[in-house]
Design a protein around this motif. Structure first.
Motif, PDB file in Angstrom:
ATOM      1  N   ASP A   1      54.789  26.608  16.495  1.00 44.88           N
ATOM      2  CA  ASP A   1      55.691  27.259  15.547  1.00 44.88           C
ATOM      3  C   ASP A   1      55.137  28.638  15.174  1.00 44.88           C
ATOM      4  O   ASP A   1      55.901  29.609  15.044  1.00 44.88           O
ATOM      5  CB  ASP A   1      55.844  26.422  14.272  1.00 44.88           C
TER       6      ASP A   1
ATOM      7  N   ALA B   1      55.866  31.159  17.953  1.00 44.61           N
ATOM      8  CA  ALA B   1      57.250  31.625  17.927  1.00 44.61           C
ATOM      9  C   ALA B   1      57.464  32.634  16.805  1.00 44.61           C
ATOM     10  O   ALA B   1      58.134  33.661  16.990  1.00 44.61           O
ATOM     11  CB  ALA B   1      58.196  30.436  17.765  1.00 44.61           C
TER      12      ALA B   1
ATOM     13  N   TYR C   1      59.286  25.402  17.458  1.00 44.14           N
ATOM     14  CA  TYR C   1      59.310  25.554  18.902  1.00 44.14           C
ATOM     15  C   TYR C   1      58.584  24.394  19.566  1.00 44.14           C
ATOM     16  O   TYR C   1      57.470  24.043  19.183  1.00 44.14           O
ATOM     17  CB  TYR C   1      58.656  26.873  19.319  1.00 44.14           C
TER      18      TYR C   1
ATOM     19  N   SER D   1      62.026  24.021  23.301  1.00 45.91           N
ATOM     20  CA  SER D   1      63.029  25.041  23.014  1.00 45.91           C
ATOM     21  C   SER D   1      62.852  25.513  21.580  1.00 45.91           C
ATOM     22  O   SER D   1      62.152  24.881  20.784  1.00 45.91           O
ATOM     23  CB  SER D   1      64.448  24.501  23.237  1.00 45.91           C
ATOM     24  N   LEU D   2      63.495  26.637  21.256  1.00 42.70           N
ATOM     25  CA  LEU D   2      63.407  27.229  19.924  1.00 42.70           C
ATOM     26  C   LEU D   2      64.554  26.715  19.070  1.00 42.70           C
ATOM     27  O   LEU D   2      65.724  26.814  19.451  1.00 42.70           O
ATOM     28  CB  LEU D   2      63.482  28.756  20.031  1.00 42.70           C
TER      29      LEU D   2
END
Length: 395
Positions: free
Chosen positions: A12, A15, A380, A383-384
């Motif tokens: 995370d 991202a 994340y 995928s985000l």
């Protein structure tokens, strides 16, 4: 602290870093590996897949397939699986796919008990799974247990974080063993489905000349790649629409403008919230490409967040604006790669576009969308996604 929790917080954080780097808040060097955000260099790397192979060991530790393979192995796997996409896509027009998504969303909205597992995201994954099952010629959805999938995601997050942060050999081996056990679990579940076994047997026969080919693992990768990214994009759509009901009305009335508003919404969605925020490669040898020099064996990450939020090319890059002037131009600014580019462009791009259109129409056509609880954030893992989940009520 639980290693899986540490890993999730770590990814995370990566991202979030991509957005902060794109905004100029922190330097690109804060990212743990070489970050490519220059459009010319990024395009050159993506186009030359022989010189810059993929580096997704974390996913291939769970299942080998076309999305992690390189070279002739990749090319052979594409020749094996891509015809199914083309042959069976005729079964899925926008109306048929919209019905699939509406059915899954209605079941989710009516059954609040399902929120404890995967919530709205699980409904999107379930719909995408039904579509990909049909793409492989099956009459009913492939078994893809939600509780099992949550365990898979958590373990893959840990395995991906280890690639950045490292781990002791014993811990690394333990993750590999647990991933193998989860793979066996789903393959054992599939053994009871005669129709699926026939598809896998045909796939195995046609892939017999590919070294180490396993039809079950190939299918696992195809399912992950086709369901997680589509579901995450639709989660972002729900997240945006929950705070901007006027946009939901505009999408619902999209036929009045020939669908241009819907397409612009999707383009903006993939720009600001790319489902895959970055991709990793490594340089086979020392070379200069796209104006940047890479050392032999150097790992690198292409930041789609950085490319899609470059203030030199996008006006107000961190605002979600489907009416932005860039979408009215003949082509978007350089570096807009929502499905990557080159020979390794997303193989499921056509069906993904259908699903995004249909999923959005289903979302705004029968539901009231409410904001999720908690502060806005990103998470994340494969995928985000938005850090909190919007809530649906039947309209």
């Amino acid at each position: 602290m639980d290693p899986e929790v540490v890993a999730q917080r770590g990814l995370d954080g990566l991202a979030t870093q991509l957005y902060r780097i794109a905004a100029g808040d922190i330097p690109a060097g804060a990212f743990p590996i070489r970050l490519v955000q220059n459009p010319e260099a990024a395009r050159a790397v993506l186009m030359d897949h022989a010189a810059f192979p993929k580096n997704y060991d974390f996913l291939s530790a769970f299942a080998e397939g076309r999305f992690t393979a390189n070279g002739e192995d990749w090319a052979a796997r594409v020749r094996l699986t891509q015809p199914s996409y083309a042959r069976n896509m005729v079964r899925f027009d926008d109306t048929a796919v919209e019905h699939i998504y509406r059915t899954h969303l209605r079941a989710h909205a009516a059954d609040r008990g399902g929120e404890g597992r995967d919530g709205l995201y699980g409904a999107f994954v379930g719909a995408a799974l039904e579509v990909v099952s049909g793409v492989f010629g099956l009459a009913r959805p492939i078994a893809w247990d939600q509780d099992w999938l949550i365990r898979v995601r958590r373990l893959l997050v840990l395995r991906q974080w280890i690639a950045f942060a490292g781990a002791q050999a014993a811990a690394f081996d333990d993750v590999e063993r647990r991933l193998a056990a989860l793979r066996r679990e789903i393959l054992d579940l599939w053994a009871a489905d005669a129709d699926l076994q026939a598809v896998l047997a045909s796939l195995a026969l046609r892939g017999r000349d590919i070294p180490g080919f396993d039809a079950g693992e190939e299918l696992i990768q195809n399912i992950i790649a086709s369901s997680e990214t589509t579901a995450s994009s639709l989660m972002w759509a729900a997240h945006v629409l929950a705070g901007r009901p006027a946009l939901a009305v505009a999408i619902h009335d999209h036929r009045n403008d020939g669908g241009r508003g819907l397409e612009a919404f999707i383009a903006e969605l993939l720009r600001l919230f790319p489902p895959v925020p970055f991709v990793t490669r490594f340089s086979r040898d020392s070379r200069t490409i796209g104006g940047e020099t890479f050392a032999a064996g150097e790992p690198l990450a292409i930041s789609f967040v950085g490319l899609h939020c470059d203030p030199r090319r996008w006006d107000r890059p961190f605002d979600f604006d489907p009416a932005r002037p860039e979408w009215a131009a003949a082509s978007p600014p350089a570096g807009y790669f929502p499905f990557s580019t080159g020979a390794r462009v997303c193989g499921g791009m056509k069906i993904a576009k259908i699903e995004l259109r249909a999923g959005l129409r289903a979302l705004v056509g029968g539901f009231d969308i409410h904001p999720g609880l908690g502060a806005n954030s990103v998470t994340y893992g494969l995928s985000l996604r938005p850090g909190n989940s919007p809530r649906l009520d039947l309209a």
